[in-house]
Scaffold this motif. Structure first.
Motif, PDB file in Angstrom:
ATOM      1  N   UNK A 120       0.791  -0.917   0.012  1.00  0.00           N
ATOM      2  CA  UNK A 120      -0.090   0.260   0.129  1.00  0.00           C
ATOM      3  C   UNK A 120       0.885   1.213  -0.529  1.00  0.00           C
ATOM      4  N   UNK A 121       1.679   0.955   1.016  1.00  0.00           N
ATOM      5  CA  UNK A 121       2.463   2.287   0.631  1.00  0.00           C
ATOM      6  C   UNK A 121       3.543   2.851  -0.647  1.00  0.00           C
ATOM      7  N   UNK A 122       3.888   1.291  -1.238  1.00  0.00           N
ATOM      8  CA  UNK A 122       4.771   1.377  -2.714  1.00  0.00           C
ATOM      9  C   UNK A 122       3.550   2.503  -3.063  1.00  0.00           C
ATOM     10  N   UNK A 123       2.612   1.688  -3.432  1.00  0.00           N
ATOM     11  CA  UNK A 123       1.576   2.066  -4.317  1.00  0.00           C
ATOM     12  C   UNK A 123       0.732   3.592  -4.416  1.00  0.00           C
ATOM     13  N   UNK A 124       0.765   3.950  -3.151  1.00  0.00           N
ATOM     14  CA  UNK A 124       0.590   5.268  -3.155  1.00  0.00           C
ATOM     15  C   UNK A 124       1.298   6.227  -3.476  1.00  0.00           C
ATOM     16  N   UNK A 125       2.692   6.089  -2.817  1.00  0.00           N
ATOM     17  CA  UNK A 125       3.771   6.460  -3.390  1.00  0.00           C
ATOM     18  C   UNK A 125       3.966   7.060  -4.820  1.00  0.00           C
ATOM     19  N   UNK A 126       3.679   5.739  -5.908  1.00  0.00           N
ATOM     20  CA  UNK A 126       3.560   6.061  -6.876  1.00  0.00           C
ATOM     21  C   UNK A 126       2.646   6.589  -7.245  1.00  0.00           C
TER      22      UNK A 126
ATOM     23  N   UNK B 103      -5.758   4.970 -13.808  1.00  0.00           N
ATOM     24  CA  UNK B 103      -4.189   3.930 -12.616  1.00  0.00           C
ATOM     25  C   UNK B 103      -4.402   2.327 -13.724  1.00  0.00           C
ATOM     26  N   UNK B 104      -3.817   1.045 -13.714  1.00  0.00           N
ATOM     27  CA  UNK B 104      -3.998   0.131 -14.001  1.00  0.00           C
ATOM     28  C   UNK B 104      -2.963  -0.722 -13.302  1.00  0.00           C
ATOM     29  N   UNK B 105      -3.923  -1.756 -12.465  1.00  0.00           N
ATOM     30  CA  UNK B 105      -2.714  -2.463 -11.631  1.00  0.00           C
ATOM     31  C   UNK B 105      -3.204  -3.715 -11.050  1.00  0.00           C
ATOM     32  N   UNK B 106      -1.836  -4.629 -11.822  1.00  0.00           N
ATOM     33  CA  UNK B 106      -1.985  -5.625 -11.785  1.00  0.00           C
ATOM     34  C   UNK B 106      -1.341  -6.621 -10.666  1.00  0.00           C
ATOM     35  N   UNK B 107      -2.190  -7.530 -10.035  1.00  0.00           N
ATOM     36  CA  UNK B 107      -2.083  -8.452  -8.889  1.00  0.00           C
ATOM     37  C   UNK B 107      -2.826  -9.419  -8.906  1.00  0.00           C
ATOM     38  N   UNK B 108      -1.770 -10.335  -8.843  1.00  0.00           N
ATOM     39  CA  UNK B 108      -2.817 -11.754  -8.232  1.00  0.00           C
ATOM     40  C   UNK B 108      -4.382 -11.683  -7.214  1.00  0.00           C
ATOM     41  N   UNK B 109      -4.327 -10.607  -5.819  1.00  0.00           N
ATOM     42  CA  UNK B 109      -5.437 -10.510  -5.337  1.00  0.00           C
ATOM     43  C   UNK B 109      -6.131  -9.344  -5.315  1.00  0.00           C
ATOM     44  N   UNK B 110      -5.523  -8.177  -6.836  1.00  0.00           N
ATOM     45  CA  UNK B 110      -6.228  -7.215  -6.637  1.00  0.00           C
ATOM     46  C   UNK B 110      -7.128  -6.400  -6.322  1.00  0.00           C
ATOM     47  N   UNK B 111      -8.027  -7.460  -7.041  1.00  0.00           N
ATOM     48  CA  UNK B 111      -9.776  -7.520  -7.130  1.00  0.00           C
ATOM     49  C   UNK B 111     -10.245  -8.327  -5.753  1.00  0.00           C
ATOM     50  N   UNK B 112      -9.694  -8.213  -4.183  1.00  0.00           N
ATOM     51  CA  UNK B 112     -10.117  -8.334  -2.992  1.00  0.00           C
ATOM     52  C   UNK B 112      -9.490  -7.607  -2.698  1.00  0.00           C
ATOM     53  N   UNK B 113      -8.857  -6.465  -3.192  1.00  0.00           N
ATOM     54  CA  UNK B 113      -8.522  -5.066  -2.615  1.00  0.00           C
ATOM     55  C   UNK B 113      -8.481  -3.565  -2.264  1.00  0.00           C
ATOM     56  N   UNK B 114      -9.912  -3.536  -3.192  1.00  0.00           N
ATOM     57  CA  UNK B 114     -10.479  -2.265  -3.182  1.00  0.00           C
ATOM     58  C   UNK B 114     -10.375  -1.257  -2.360  1.00  0.00           C
ATOM     59  N   UNK B 115     -10.215  -1.719  -0.894  1.00  0.00           N
ATOM     60  CA  UNK B 115     -10.245  -0.788   0.065  1.00  0.00           C
ATOM     61  C   UNK B 115      -8.557  -0.736   0.079  1.00  0.00           C
ATOM     62  N   UNK B 116      -7.623  -1.526   0.371  1.00  0.00           N
ATOM     63  CA  UNK B 116      -6.403  -0.583  -0.028  1.00  0.00           C
ATOM     64  C   UNK B 116      -5.769  -0.453  -1.534  1.00  0.00           C
ATOM     65  N   UNK B 117      -6.594   0.319  -2.530  1.00  0.00           N
ATOM     66  CA  UNK B 117      -6.848   0.453  -3.984  1.00  0.00           C
ATOM     67  C   UNK B 117      -7.097   2.140  -3.717  1.00  0.00           C
ATOM     68  N   UNK B 118      -8.463   2.185  -2.829  1.00  0.00           N
ATOM     69  CA  UNK B 118      -8.289   3.367  -2.496  1.00  0.00           C
ATOM     70  C   UNK B 118      -8.151   4.442  -1.810  1.00  0.00           C
ATOM     71  N   UNK B 119      -7.454   3.569  -0.401  1.00  0.00           N
ATOM     72  CA  UNK B 119      -7.096   3.835   0.625  1.00  0.00           C
ATOM     73  C   UNK B 119      -5.028   4.814  -0.233  1.00  0.00           C
ATOM     74  N   UNK B 120      -4.694   3.541  -0.673  1.00  0.00           N
ATOM     75  CA  UNK B 120      -3.613   4.164  -1.519  1.00  0.00           C
ATOM     76  C   UNK B 120      -3.709   5.417  -2.709  1.00  0.00           C
ATOM     77  N   UNK B 121      -4.734   5.559  -3.327  1.00  0.00           N
ATOM     78  CA  UNK B 121      -5.418   6.960  -4.482  1.00  0.00           C
ATOM     79  C   UNK B 121      -5.979   8.038  -3.254  1.00  0.00           C
ATOM     80  N   UNK B 122      -6.158   7.795  -2.192  1.00  0.00           N
ATOM     81  CA  UNK B 122      -6.408   8.615  -1.176  1.00  0.00           C
ATOM     82  C   UNK B 122      -7.759   9.914  -1.739  1.00  0.00           C
TER      83      UNK B 122
END
Length: 192
Positions: free
Chosen positions: A64-70, A82-101
C-alpha cells in the motif's frame, strides 16, 4: 487534472499464468493508441522485500505504501486513471482506495485460466526452481479467487484467446473507450 475529476482504477487480478501482466501491457498499448491517459503499475514488484517485516508479515502495508507513493507521483502529473495488476488486486479495493487517497471509481477484472493453460504459460516463464511451487500456488489461488471475488468483479476467460481480444474485453469493462472518456483522457494529456 481538474480537482473535480474522480480518479479511476482498473484492477486486473487472477491466478499465476492467467495472463495479468501481458493483458495489462496490452490494455496500456490499446489505450495509448486511443490517446487515453493512464498509468500502468505492476503490483508484484511492490512487496519484494525479504524477509517480510515482522510488523507486516503479509506485506500488505509495504504494498500500500509503495502504491500510494507511485500514484502520488503519477497523479501529480495529471494522471487520473491507473491500471494495477496483481494476483489478489480484485480482493483489495479498500487498499487501492486508501493508496489513491480518495474515492476512485474502481473496475475489477478477474482473468481466469484452466490448469493446462496456466501450466503452459508458467512453463515458458519459470525457468528456475520454482515451477512446481508456482503451479501448486496457482491452482489454490484460482479456487480462492473464484470463490472470494465479489459478484461485481468482471470475470474474463483467457484460455485459447488472443491477448488483443482479452485486452479489448477489459477496456470495454472500464468504459474508458467511450467517446466521452476518450475526450476527457485526451484533454488531460493536452493540459500537461
Amino acid at each position: 487534472m481538474p480537482d473535480d475529476e474522480q480518479p479511476e482504477a482498473l484492477l486486473i487480478g487472477g491466478r499465476a499464468g492467467a495472463g495479468k501482466t501481458t493483458a495489462g501491457w496490452e490494455v496500456s498499448v490499446q489505450l495509448q493508441a486511443a490517446r487515453i491517459a493512464h498509468a500502468l503499475i505492476e503490483g508484484d514488484n511492490l512487496d519484494q522485500i525479504f524477509p517480510a517485516p515482522p510488523e507486516d508479515p503479509s506485506r500488505s502495508r509495504i504494498t500500500e505504501a509503495n502504491l500510494a507513493a507511485m500514484w502520488h507521483n503519477y497523479s501529480a502529473l495529471g494522471c487520473r486513471r491507473m491500471i494495477y495488476t496483481n494476483t489478489v488486486s480484485v480482493l483489495e479495493p479498500d487498499l487501492i482506495t486508501r493508496a489513491m487517497g480518495g474515492t476512485p471509481r474502481i473496475t475489477a477484472v478477474l482473468l481466469t485460466a484452466n490448469d493446462a493453460t496456466a501450466r503452459q504459460r508458467l512453463s515458458g516463464r519459470e525457468i528456475g526452481s520454482q515451477l512446481d511451487a508456482h503451479l501448486t500456488r496457482s491452482a489454490k489461488m484460482a479456487v480462492h479467487l473464484e470463490t472470494t471475488a465479489p459478484a461485481w468483479v468482471h470475470r474474463i476467460p483467457t484460455d485459447g484467446r488472443s491477448t488483443v481480444d482479452i485486452a479489448r474485453d477489459i477496456i470495454t469493462a472500464t468504459g474508458w473507450a467511450s467517446p466521452h472518456a476518450q475526450k476527457a483522457g485526451l484533454e488531460g494529456q493536452l493540459e500537461h
